[in-house]
Write an enzyme that holds these catalytic residues in place. Structure first.
Site, PDB file in Angstrom:
ATOM      1  N   THR A 171      27.788  43.632  36.573  1.00  7.45           N
ATOM      2  CA  THR A 171      29.081  43.678  35.882  1.00  7.45           C
ATOM      3  C   THR A 171      29.432  45.079  35.358  1.00  7.45           C
ATOM      4  O   THR A 171      30.601  45.352  35.094  1.00  7.45           O
ATOM      5  CB  THR A 171      29.101  42.696  34.690  1.00  7.45           C
ATOM      6  OG1 THR A 171      28.100  43.086  33.750  1.00  7.45           O
ATOM      7  CG2 THR A 171      28.881  41.265  35.147  1.00  7.45           C
ATOM      8  N   ASP A 172      28.427  45.949  35.223  1.00  4.65           N
ATOM      9  CA  ASP A 172      28.706  47.230  34.553  1.00  4.65           C
ATOM     10  C   ASP A 172      29.702  48.115  35.310  1.00  4.65           C
ATOM     11  O   ASP A 172      30.527  48.789  34.692  1.00  4.65           O
ATOM     12  CB  ASP A 172      27.402  48.005  34.322  1.00  4.65           C
ATOM     13  CG  ASP A 172      26.559  47.383  33.216  1.00  4.65           C
ATOM     14  OD1 ASP A 172      27.059  46.494  32.511  1.00  4.65           O
ATOM     15  OD2 ASP A 172      25.391  47.791  33.067  1.00  4.65           O
TER      16      ASP A 172
ATOM     17  N   THR B 111      23.005  41.456  37.341  1.00  2.00           N
ATOM     18  CA  THR B 111      22.419  40.400  36.513  1.00  2.00           C
ATOM     19  C   THR B 111      22.546  39.042  37.170  1.00  2.00           C
ATOM     20  O   THR B 111      21.723  38.158  36.922  1.00  2.00           O
ATOM     21  CB  THR B 111      23.098  40.406  35.127  1.00  2.00           C
ATOM     22  OG1 THR B 111      22.857  41.675  34.526  1.00  2.00           O
ATOM     23  CG2 THR B 111      22.562  39.328  34.217  1.00  2.00           C
TER      24      THR B 111
ATOM     25  N   TYR C 211      15.373  42.136  30.914  1.00  2.00           N
ATOM     26  CA  TYR C 211      15.300  41.558  32.252  1.00  2.00           C
ATOM     27  C   TYR C 211      15.527  42.665  33.266  1.00  2.00           C
ATOM     28  O   TYR C 211      15.941  43.773  32.911  1.00  2.00           O
ATOM     29  CB  TYR C 211      16.360  40.462  32.416  1.00  2.00           C
ATOM     30  CG  TYR C 211      17.768  41.004  32.457  1.00  2.00           C
ATOM     31  CD1 TYR C 211      18.454  41.317  31.294  1.00  2.00           C
ATOM     32  CD2 TYR C 211      18.403  41.261  33.678  1.00  2.00           C
ATOM     33  CE1 TYR C 211      19.713  41.856  31.331  1.00  2.00           C
ATOM     34  CE2 TYR C 211      19.678  41.796  33.723  1.00  2.00           C
ATOM     35  CZ  TYR C 211      20.322  42.089  32.537  1.00  2.00           C
ATOM     36  OH  TYR C 211      21.576  42.633  32.580  1.00  2.00           O
TER      37      TYR C 211
ATOM     38  N   LYS D 277      35.715  45.619  32.106  1.00  2.00           N
ATOM     39  CA  LYS D 277      34.666  45.061  31.253  1.00  2.00           C
ATOM     40  C   LYS D 277      34.907  45.585  29.849  1.00  2.00           C
ATOM     41  O   LYS D 277      34.933  46.795  29.630  1.00  2.00           O
ATOM     42  CB  LYS D 277      33.284  45.474  31.762  1.00  2.00           C
ATOM     43  CG  LYS D 277      32.156  44.811  30.995  1.00  2.00           C
ATOM     44  CD  LYS D 277      30.790  45.093  31.596  1.00  2.00           C
ATOM     45  CE  LYS D 277      29.715  44.340  30.815  1.00  2.00           C
ATOM     46  NZ  LYS D 277      28.367  44.555  31.346  1.00  2.00           N
TER      47      LYS D 277
ATOM     48  N   GLU E 186      54.925  62.446  30.251  1.00  2.00           N
ATOM     49  CA  GLU E 186      55.716  63.096  29.203  1.00  2.00           C
ATOM     50  C   GLU E 186      56.447  64.283  29.807  1.00  2.00           C
ATOM     51  O   GLU E 186      55.985  64.821  30.825  1.00  2.00           O
ATOM     52  CB  GLU E 186      54.802  63.554  28.073  1.00  2.00           C
ATOM     53  CG  GLU E 186      54.271  62.367  27.281  1.00  2.00           C
ATOM     54  CD  GLU E 186      53.196  62.747  26.286  1.00  2.00           C
ATOM     55  OE1 GLU E 186      52.831  63.935  26.227  1.00  2.00           O
ATOM     56  OE2 GLU E 186      52.725  61.833  25.604  1.00  2.00           O
TER      57      GLU E 186
ATOM     58  N   SER F 282      23.946  47.730  38.809  1.00  2.00           N
ATOM     59  CA  SER F 282      25.202  48.348  39.267  1.00  2.00           C
ATOM     60  C   SER F 282      25.428  49.740  38.667  1.00  2.00           C
ATOM     61  O   SER F 282      26.329  50.455  39.108  1.00  2.00           O
ATOM     62  CB  SER F 282      26.407  47.443  39.027  1.00  2.00           C
ATOM     63  OG  SER F 282      26.813  47.469  37.689  1.00  2.00           O
TER      64      SER F 282
HETATM   65  C1  SIN Z   1      25.162  43.089  34.608  1.00  2.00           C
HETATM   66  O1  SIN Z   1      25.194  42.779  35.790  1.00  2.00           O
HETATM   67  O2  SIN Z   1      25.722  42.392  33.735  1.00  2.00           O
HETATM   68  C2  SIN Z   1      24.471  44.320  34.084  1.00  2.00           C
HETATM   69  C3  SIN Z   1      23.638  45.031  35.073  1.00  2.00           C
HETATM   70  C4  SIN Z   1      24.423  45.526  36.247  1.00  2.00           C
HETATM   71  O3  SIN Z   1      25.582  45.889  36.098  1.00  2.00           O
HETATM   72  O4  SIN Z   1      23.831  45.577  37.334  1.00  2.00           O
END
Ligand code: SIN
Length: 325
Positions: A92-93, A13, A26, A165, A281, A59
């Protein structure tokens, strides 16, 4: 003297475009690195940036192919005397997985910072420019070395081992566990909480461009043993259970996994809960199971893959690596 940083772009993103400032949908990975560097050029950042496109994808599609291009590119950049640090832009994923894999396989003597954004580049309130400016601030700081791979999101700096995340939306989507953020950053300030903990150019693991297949079995009320058989294929070399609570699972699943241990597949118990330790455990030793401790299932998978790739298959030896902070 100007600090020189190398930026390696993989998409996400942070390089995404919606086509309108208020559009809901997007496409991730649309802006190329040259255009991106031109975009950030106007920010007056105090570093000389050179860029390279490794990939330009969502990602969700990142995996061994991109990692096998990214890792040598980082090593190459770090080997240049004039390069003070590396910034990796990433969706971010799956950012936490890439960051942790790099953390385990890169030296810690120059900063490597992974950064993303939650909003596409043409959205109202695009967070990518600020996150990127923060990443430059961190990667330019000599005090950033010796802390492993770092993740910069939302004015916070996280250690790759801790970061996860935790939200699908919003600019505060990342948290650290068990350590929260290890520094606060803005484009003009940086405050570390504590001293670096790693020294020198040694890496925790040798890089491997063929990571063995490790399955993640997600536990839930009603999970049956037959599901283990369906998810463990010929190529599977290890299993991580995203267990309920402290890494628990239905009794019949536990029995099925004990059979897999006897077949030589290491089994790691993690938790599907967002936070909390999964400890060893007494019965784990008997079952041959390993406890993931603070690592979530997707990170436990990365660590187990690297251990297997480095020939470490004994549950006690695997446990030692999971216990490490
Ligand atoms: C993001 O970047 O927030 C979502 C899409 C991705 O992980 O490429």
């Amino acid at each position: 003297m100007t600090t020189r940083l190398t930026v390696l772009a993989t998409g996400g993103t942070i390089a995404g475009i919606a086509g309108s400032a208020i559009a809901k949908d997007y496409r991730a990975g649309e802006i190329g690195i040259e255009d991106y560097l031109e975009k950030v050029g106007g920010l007056g950042l105090e570093a000389e940036l050179s860029g390279r496109q490794i990939a330009n994808i969502d990602s969700a599609d990142i995996g061994p192919e991109v990692w096998n291009a990214l890792h040598p590119a980082i090593m190459e950049a770090l080997a240049e005397e004039s390069c003070a640090g590396v910034i990796v832009t990433h969706g971010t994923d799956t950012l936490e997985e890439t960051a942790f894999l790099l953390d385990l396989t890169l030296p810690a003597d120059k900063p490597v910072v992974v950064v993303g954004a939650m909003r596409p580049a043409d959205a109202v309130g695009y967070d990518g420019l600020r996150n990127f400016a923060n990443a430059v601030r961190v990667a330019s700081d000599p005090d950033a070395s010796g802390r492993g791979v770092l993740v910069v999101m939302g004015d916070r700096v996280f250690a790759a081992r801790d970061v996860r995340k935790v939200r699908t939306r919003g600019t505060e989507a990342f948290r650290g566990f068990p350590r929260e953020s290890i520094a606060l950053v803005t484009p003009s300030s940086l405050e570390w909480f504590g001293a670096p903990w790693r020294q020198g150019s040694a890496t925790s693991f040798e890089w491997s461009d063929t990571l063995p297949e490790v399955a993640i079995i997600y536990a839930y009320a009603g999970l049956e043993a037959t599901s283990v058989g369906r998810q463990v294929g010929q190529a599977t070399r290890g299993i991580v259970v995203a267990g309920v609570g402290e890494g628990n699972m239905p009794e019949e699943v536990r029995e099925a996994l004990k059979v897999q241990v006897r077949r030589g597949l290491p089994v790691v118990r993690a938790s599907r809960a967002d936070e909390g330790l999964v400890d060893l455990e007494p019965e784990d030793a008997e079952n041959g199971f390993v406890a993931a401790r603070a690592l979530n299932p997707q990170k436990a998978r990365i660590l187990l893959q690297l251990l297997l790739a480095n020939g470490i298959t004994d549950p006690a030896a695997i446990q030692k690596k999971f216990d490490r902070r």
